[in-house]
Design a protein around this motif. Structure first.
Motif, PDB file in Angstrom:
ATOM      1  N   ALA A   1       0.841  -1.204   0.000  1.00 14.61           N
ATOM      2  CA  ALA A   1       0.000   0.000   0.000  1.00 14.61           C
ATOM      3  C   ALA A   1       0.874   1.251   0.000  1.00 14.61           C
ATOM      4  N   LEU A   2       1.949   1.228   0.773  1.00 16.43           N
ATOM      5  CA  LEU A   2       2.862   2.369   0.810  1.00 16.43           C
ATOM      6  C   LEU A   2       3.561   2.550  -0.542  1.00 16.43           C
ATOM      7  N   LYS A   3       3.910   1.439  -1.158  1.00 20.06           N
ATOM      8  CA  LYS A   3       4.526   1.495  -2.491  1.00 20.06           C
ATOM      9  C   LYS A   3       3.608   2.190  -3.491  1.00 20.06           C
ATOM     10  N   PHE A   4       2.298   1.989  -3.357  1.00 21.37           N
ATOM     11  CA  PHE A   4       1.337   2.526  -4.315  1.00 21.37           C
ATOM     12  C   PHE A   4       0.902   3.954  -4.014  1.00 21.37           C
ATOM     13  N   VAL A   5       1.400   4.560  -2.932  1.00 21.26           N
ATOM     14  CA  VAL A   5       1.091   5.970  -2.687  1.00 21.26           C
ATOM     15  C   VAL A   5       1.735   6.788  -3.811  1.00 21.26           C
ATOM     16  N   PRO A   6       0.948   7.545  -4.558  1.00 17.72           N
ATOM     17  CA  PRO A   6       1.474   8.175  -5.779  1.00 17.72           C
ATOM     18  C   PRO A   6       2.352   9.400  -5.522  1.00 17.72           C
ATOM     19  N   ARG A   7       3.377   9.544  -6.357  1.00 21.00           N
ATOM     20  CA  ARG A   7       4.203  10.753  -6.427  1.00 21.00           C
ATOM     21  C   ARG A   7       4.787  11.185  -5.084  1.00 21.00           C
ATOM     22  N   LEU A   8       5.150  10.206  -4.276  1.00 21.92           N
ATOM     23  CA  LEU A   8       5.813  10.484  -3.003  1.00 21.92           C
ATOM     24  C   LEU A   8       7.141   9.729  -3.019  1.00 21.92           C
ATOM     25  N   ALA A   9       8.241  10.459  -2.892  1.00 22.74           N
ATOM     26  CA  ALA A   9       9.568   9.865  -3.012  1.00 22.74           C
ATOM     27  C   ALA A   9       9.771   8.760  -1.986  1.00 22.74           C
ATOM     28  N   VAL A  10      10.565   7.762  -2.374  1.00 18.55           N
ATOM     29  CA  VAL A  10      10.797   6.616  -1.500  1.00 18.55           C
ATOM     30  C   VAL A  10      11.405   7.036  -0.177  1.00 18.55           C
ATOM     31  N   HIS A  11      12.377   7.941  -0.203  1.00 13.84           N
ATOM     32  CA  HIS A  11      13.014   8.333   1.060  1.00 13.84           C
ATOM     33  C   HIS A  11      12.018   9.023   1.995  1.00 13.84           C
ATOM     34  N   LYS A  12      11.007   9.694   1.436  1.00 16.02           N
ATOM     35  CA  LYS A  12       9.978  10.319   2.277  1.00 16.02           C
ATOM     36  C   LYS A  12       9.046   9.255   2.861  1.00 16.02           C
ATOM     37  N   LYS A  13       8.752   8.239   2.074  1.00 11.03           N
ATOM     38  CA  LYS A  13       7.916   7.147   2.579  1.00 11.03           C
ATOM     39  C   LYS A  13       8.614   6.435   3.738  1.00 11.03           C
ATOM     40  N   ILE A  14       9.901   6.178   3.571  1.00  9.23           N
ATOM     41  CA  ILE A  14      10.655   5.514   4.633  1.00  9.23           C
ATOM     42  C   ILE A  14      10.705   6.399   5.876  1.00  9.23           C
TER      43      ILE A  14
ATOM     44  N   PRO B   1       9.449  -7.202   2.008  1.00  7.99           N
ATOM     45  CA  PRO B   1       9.320  -5.773   2.282  1.00  7.99           C
ATOM     46  C   PRO B   1      10.546  -5.213   3.000  1.00  7.99           C
ATOM     47  N   PHE B   2      10.637  -3.911   3.028  1.00  6.55           N
ATOM     48  CA  PHE B   2      11.800  -3.199   3.532  1.00  6.55           C
ATOM     49  C   PHE B   2      12.176  -3.597   4.963  1.00  6.55           C
ATOM     50  N   GLU B   3      11.191  -3.912   5.795  1.00  7.72           N
ATOM     51  CA  GLU B   3      11.472  -4.202   7.197  1.00  7.72           C
ATOM     52  C   GLU B   3      11.823  -5.671   7.452  1.00  7.72           C
TER      53      GLU B   3
ATOM     54  N   VAL C   1       9.606  -2.847  -1.643  1.00  7.25           N
ATOM     55  CA  VAL C   1       9.305  -4.277  -1.712  1.00  7.25           C
ATOM     56  C   VAL C   1      10.147  -4.891  -2.826  1.00  7.25           C
ATOM     57  N   LEU C   2      10.777  -6.017  -2.521  1.00  4.95           N
ATOM     58  CA  LEU C   2      11.508  -6.775  -3.526  1.00  4.95           C
ATOM     59  C   LEU C   2      10.738  -8.056  -3.850  1.00  4.95           C
ATOM     60  N   PHE C   3      10.717  -8.413  -5.117  1.00  6.02           N
ATOM     61  CA  PHE C   3      10.168  -9.690  -5.557  1.00  6.02           C
ATOM     62  C   PHE C   3      11.351 -10.617  -5.834  1.00  6.02           C
ATOM     63  N   ILE C   4      11.294 -11.823  -5.327  1.00  9.47           N
ATOM     64  CA  ILE C   4      12.432 -12.730  -5.482  1.00  9.47           C
ATOM     65  C   ILE C   4      11.980 -14.141  -5.804  1.00  9.47           C
ATOM     66  N   GLN C   5      12.669 -14.752  -6.730  1.00  7.02           N
ATOM     67  CA  GLN C   5      12.576 -16.191  -6.971  1.00  7.02           C
ATOM     68  C   GLN C   5      13.896 -16.808  -6.543  1.00  7.02           C
ATOM     69  N   GLY C   6      13.822 -17.930  -5.831  1.00  3.62           N
ATOM     70  CA  GLY C   6      15.053 -18.613  -5.460  1.00  3.62           C
ATOM     71  C   GLY C   6      15.519 -18.326  -4.048  1.00  3.62           C
ATOM     72  N   ASN C   7      16.826 -18.326  -3.879  1.00  6.81           N
ATOM     73  CA  ASN C   7      17.467 -18.354  -2.576  1.00  6.81           C
ATOM     74  C   ASN C   7      17.635 -16.954  -1.978  1.00  6.81           C
ATOM     75  N   LYS C   8      16.737 -16.569  -1.072  1.00  7.09           N
ATOM     76  CA  LYS C   8      16.804 -15.227  -0.500  1.00  7.09           C
ATOM     77  C   LYS C   8      17.944 -15.065   0.502  1.00  7.09           C
ATOM     78  N   LYS C   9      18.559 -16.178   0.927  1.00  5.66           N
ATOM     79  CA  LYS C   9      19.701 -16.082   1.839  1.00  5.66           C
ATOM     80  C   LYS C   9      20.905 -15.410   1.173  1.00  5.66           C
ATOM     81  N   LEU C  10      20.923 -15.412  -0.153  1.00  2.92           N
ATOM     82  CA  LEU C  10      22.040 -14.776  -0.869  1.00  2.92           C
ATOM     83  C   LEU C  10      22.053 -13.267  -0.721  1.00  2.92           C
TER      84      LEU C  10
END
Length: 381
Positions: free
Chosen positions: A11-24, A83-85, A102-111
């Motif tokens: 939901a935070l990702k979809f907030v429009p026209r708000l910079a990522v650093h401001k969202k964080i 997600p970021f946290e 948010v990151l989407f990942i296939q495979g080994n997230k331990k890497l």
């Protein structure tokens, strides 16, 4: 991270026209849940953070149907959302100015939190550039680095394949949703990466197709994940220089491999070296800068190589169109570099009988395209 926080991060990702650093910054001030569930938080957002009506509406009434659809699409393409946290979110990536929420990942997230070195370069890479990428990726992987690249043609593919050839895991960062592979010819390579316990990651939603504007965004993630970026071969206007620039902005090491002054494909690397990038002739030059590495409690001790590999430099094999010289289209020409190339190497690269190689080299020499020198041949044009 509590599992039910994932929809809130989307939901935070979809907030429009708000910079990522401001969202964080908002999450750090209020917490992710209060941003969407506490009226007091929304009141403060209205009064002191200057949000627009559309932005406030995105906090007050998130599009849960869209969010749930993204989660379902991700499951259908065998990917996971981080997600970021989340504890698995790459700690180095958090340090950049605009990390993906948010990151989407296939495979080994331990890497994701293992020490990584990015290898990038031209899609139209010379055969020597591909050989260098392949060899250095092998050595990095065997020395406990994760090789990270972009699944593109040329240098990227060679780096991934070099890692896989020694049965190690590699990370591919892509500029599409994880339900598709770009370029499509790399579907087999992507499958091999996952089979070898590697990972493919993206910040783009499932269904997102490749677009020109996505690749610079992809490049900043490649840099953000890595301790350093090695540029193997790049023109002045190459996207690889965007990755290198991101690395500088992210306070990462930048490495570049030199080549012949006649190799237009390498001018970007030469420019980087002039700007202070570390000149790399062998794997040991990289280890010298990054060994030992200590990040997030992970201590990596890589022994220096007792013997450096023979110097390999990148050279241009791009066949320049010239209507007056059909021989420029001779595939054998691609096997001859701008530095001395022994005949046996030309034979190995071209996979042709030595008699045919010698005959065609003679024709190319008479046409002024290559020159016979002690030790082999040089490409002239």
């Amino acid at each position: 991270m509590q599992a039910n926080n994932l929809p809130l991060w989307l939901a935070l990702k979809f907030v429009p026209r708000l910079a990522v650093h401001k969202k964080i910054a908002l999450v750090e001030e209020f917490g992710i849940k209060p941003l969407f569930t506490t009226k007091q938080s929304r009141s403060i957002l209205t009064s002191s953070h200057g949000l627009t009506a559309k932005q406030l509406a995105a906090f007050e009434a998130p599009d849960w149907q869209k969010i749930n659809a993204v989660i379902e699409q991700s499951i259908q393409c065998s990917s996971e959302l981080i997600p970021f946290e989340d504890d698995c979110y790459p700690q180095l990536l958090k340090q950049i100015y605009d990390p993906p929420l948010v990151l989407f990942i296939q495979g080994n997230k331990k890497l994701l939190n293992r020490p990584q070195l990015a290898i990038v370069g031209s899609r139209n890479a010379s055969i020597e550039a591909r050989e260098v990428s392949f060899a250095i990726a092998q050595e990095l992987s065997q020395s406990h680095f994760v090789v990270t690249s972009g699944l593109a043609l040329g240098v990227d593919a060679a780096a991934h394949k070099g890692t896989l050839s020694v049965s190690e895991a590699t990370i591919a960062v892509v500029a599409t949703g994880l339900d598709s592979i770009y370029p499509s010819r790399h579907k087999k390579l992507a499958q091999d990466i996952l089979k070898k316990q590697g990972a493919i990651i993206s910040e783009f939603l499932p269904g997102t197709q490749a677009r020109a504007g996505h690749f610079p965004k992809r490049n900043r993630i490649i840099s953000g994940l890595s301790l350093g970026v090695l540029v193997v071969e790049a023109t002045i206007k190459s996207g690889s220089l965007i990755t290198a620039r991101c690395a500088i902005e992210h306070n990462r090491e930048v490495f570049a491999i030199p080549s012949s002054i006649n190799n237009a494909q390498a001018k970007g690397c030469h420019w980087l070296i002039k700007q202070g990038a570390k000149l790399v002739e062998s794997f040991a030059d990289i280890v010298e800068e990054l060994n030992p590495v200590d990040i997030s409690g992970l201590h990596l001790e890589v022994e220096r190589q007792d013997q450096q590999k023979p110097q390999q430099k990148t050279n241009n094999i791009e066949q320049k169109k010239n209507p007056q010289k059909d021989l420029c289209k001779d595939a054998l020409l691609a096997s001859v570099g701008f530095e001395i190339t022994p005949v046996d190497r030309v034979v190995s690269r071209s996979k042709l009988p030595i008699e045919e190689v010698l005959t065609r080299l003679t024709v190319l020499e008479l046409s002024g395209l290559v020159s016979a020198v002690p030790g082999g041949y040089l490409r002239v044009k």
